[in-house]
Scaffold this motif. Structure first.
Motif, PDB file in Angstrom:
ATOM      1  N   ALA A   1      37.605  21.070  53.511  1.00  0.00           N
ATOM      2  CA  ALA A   1      37.443  20.331  54.768  1.00  0.00           C
ATOM      3  C   ALA A   1      37.405  21.283  55.972  1.00  0.00           C
ATOM      4  O   ALA A   1      36.543  21.150  56.854  1.00  0.00           O
ATOM      5  CB  ALA A   1      38.580  19.318  54.918  1.00  0.00           C
ATOM      6  N   HIS A   2      38.329  22.258  56.029  1.00  0.00           N
ATOM      7  CA  HIS A   2      38.369  23.219  57.148  1.00  0.00           C
ATOM      8  C   HIS A   2      38.747  24.590  56.595  1.00  0.00           C
ATOM      9  O   HIS A   2      39.905  25.019  56.698  1.00  0.00           O
ATOM     10  CB  HIS A   2      39.387  22.771  58.204  1.00  0.00           C
ATOM     11  N   PRO A   3      37.778  25.300  56.029  1.00  0.00           N
ATOM     12  CA  PRO A   3      38.101  26.617  55.453  1.00  0.00           C
ATOM     13  C   PRO A   3      38.225  27.708  56.514  1.00  0.00           C
ATOM     14  O   PRO A   3      37.480  27.732  57.502  1.00  0.00           O
ATOM     15  CB  PRO A   3      36.909  26.889  54.524  1.00  0.00           C
TER      16      PRO A   3
ATOM     17  N   HIS B   1      41.563  29.830  53.167  1.00  0.00           N
ATOM     18  CA  HIS B   1      42.677  28.894  53.110  1.00  0.00           C
ATOM     19  C   HIS B   1      42.397  27.713  54.024  1.00  0.00           C
ATOM     20  O   HIS B   1      41.486  27.744  54.871  1.00  0.00           O
ATOM     21  CB  HIS B   1      43.989  29.596  53.518  1.00  0.00           C
ATOM     22  N   ALA B   2      43.192  26.681  53.880  1.00  0.00           N
ATOM     23  CA  ALA B   2      43.027  25.482  54.697  1.00  0.00           C
ATOM     24  C   ALA B   2      43.531  25.758  56.106  1.00  0.00           C
ATOM     25  O   ALA B   2      44.516  26.478  56.310  1.00  0.00           O
ATOM     26  CB  ALA B   2      43.791  24.313  54.075  1.00  0.00           C
TER      27      ALA B   2
ATOM     28  N   VAL C   1      45.313  28.262  49.344  1.00  0.00           N
ATOM     29  CA  VAL C   1      44.356  29.360  49.416  1.00  0.00           C
ATOM     30  C   VAL C   1      43.646  29.505  48.085  1.00  0.00           C
ATOM     31  O   VAL C   1      44.209  29.196  47.025  1.00  0.00           O
ATOM     32  CB  VAL C   1      45.084  30.676  49.793  1.00  0.00           C
ATOM     33  N   ARG C   2      42.399  29.974  48.144  1.00  0.00           N
ATOM     34  CA  ARG C   2      41.605  30.207  46.939  1.00  0.00           C
ATOM     35  C   ARG C   2      40.695  31.396  47.168  1.00  0.00           C
ATOM     36  O   ARG C   2      40.473  31.822  48.312  1.00  0.00           O
ATOM     37  CB  ARG C   2      40.780  28.967  46.588  1.00  0.00           C
ATOM     38  N   VAL C   3      40.160  31.908  46.075  1.00  0.00           N
ATOM     39  CA  VAL C   3      39.199  33.000  46.162  1.00  0.00           C
ATOM     40  C   VAL C   3      37.866  32.433  46.625  1.00  0.00           C
ATOM     41  O   VAL C   3      37.459  31.324  46.228  1.00  0.00           O
ATOM     42  CB  VAL C   3      39.061  33.706  44.795  1.00  0.00           C
ATOM     43  N   CYS C   4      37.165  33.157  47.461  1.00  0.00           N
ATOM     44  CA  CYS C   4      35.879  32.685  47.975  1.00  0.00           C
ATOM     45  C   CYS C   4      34.898  32.442  46.828  1.00  0.00           C
ATOM     46  O   CYS C   4      34.770  33.267  45.913  1.00  0.00           O
ATOM     47  CB  CYS C   4      35.288  33.734  48.930  1.00  0.00           C
ATOM     48  N   GLY C   5      34.220  31.311  46.900  1.00  0.00           N
ATOM     49  CA  GLY C   5      33.250  30.953  45.874  1.00  0.00           C
ATOM     50  C   GLY C   5      33.828  30.153  44.726  1.00  0.00           C
ATOM     51  O   GLY C   5      33.070  29.717  43.839  1.00  0.00           O
ATOM     52  N   LYS C   6      35.143  29.929  44.710  1.00  0.00           N
ATOM     53  CA  LYS C   6      35.787  29.148  43.658  1.00  0.00           C
ATOM     54  C   LYS C   6      36.197  27.782  44.198  1.00  0.00           C
ATOM     55  O   LYS C   6      36.529  27.633  45.381  1.00  0.00           O
ATOM     56  CB  LYS C   6      37.017  29.879  43.102  1.00  0.00           C
TER      57      LYS C   6
END
Length: 201
Positions: free
Chosen positions: A48-50, A100-101, A108-113
């Motif tokens: 929603a808001h990366p 992250h949000a 948080v997540r790795v970019c592209g995942k």
């Protein structure tokens, strides 16, 4: 008594085993559902808001009991995320893109995942159906066990009543058999005595 007690003990132990398996499978299904729901919720909030940032790999998984760790900085605060997706050739100290949000820097997540912890989501997808099937099988076995236990109790009660009735009848027959000769002998002796008196007269 011994032959009836042993099957009853085995049946009770078997029933407890199925109950325990049902509880464990239900706990596993609920836990994996919560894990999957948490991953999906974090993924939706990030999407929603990366907010992009850069992290540093500080730890790699060295076995089943250890996880990877990535440290990153948000608003001047140092944070750590565990068990994120990492490339196969990743090394400690490598830089990696994260997002992250906006309202939660812990999501948080790795970019592209899609998910923060893809391995956990995959495990939840596999384990939840298996746990539900196991729980359903345990419920079926518990119902069968209850029916078998009730049937066994009814048989035992019927045998107990039959044994009591046969014992009562046997005692009554034996008592009558023991008492009849004395009663008959007494009547005969009285008749003989009366006849003898009349003859003497």
């Amino acid at each position: 008594m011994r032959s009836a007690t042993v099957p009853r003990f085995r049946s009770a132990r078997l029933g407890r085993g199925w109950y325990l398996a049902a509880v464990l499978s239900a706990v596993l299904a609920v836990g994996m559902c919560l894990l999957g729901w948490r991953q999906a919720d974090q993924a939706d909030r990030i999407a929603a808001h990366p907010v992009r940032t850069e992290g540093t790999i500080t730890q790699l998984p060295a076995g089943s009991a250890t996880y990877s760790a990535v440290s990153y900085q948000v608003d001047g605060q140092q944070r750590t995320a565990a068990d994120l997706w990492l490339p196969e050739d990743a090394k400690v100290g490598d830089r990696i893109c994260l997002e992250h949000a906006a309202d939660d820097s812990g999501a948080v997540r790795v970019c592209g995942k899609r998910y923060p912890q893809p391995a956990g989501v995959g495990l939840a997808r596999v384990s939840v159906p298996v746990a539900l099937l196991l729980f359903a099988g345990c419920v079926v076995r518990i119902r069968r066990h209850r029916r078998a236990t009730q049937a066994f109790r009814l048989r035992t009660r019927g045998r107990g009543r039959g044994a009591r009735i046969s014992t009562t009848v046997a005692f009554a027959t034996e008592a009558l058999g023991d008492g009849m000769p004395s009663i008959t002998h007494g009547k005969r002796s009285r008749r003989r005595r009366r006849g003898g008196r009349r003859a003497l007269r």
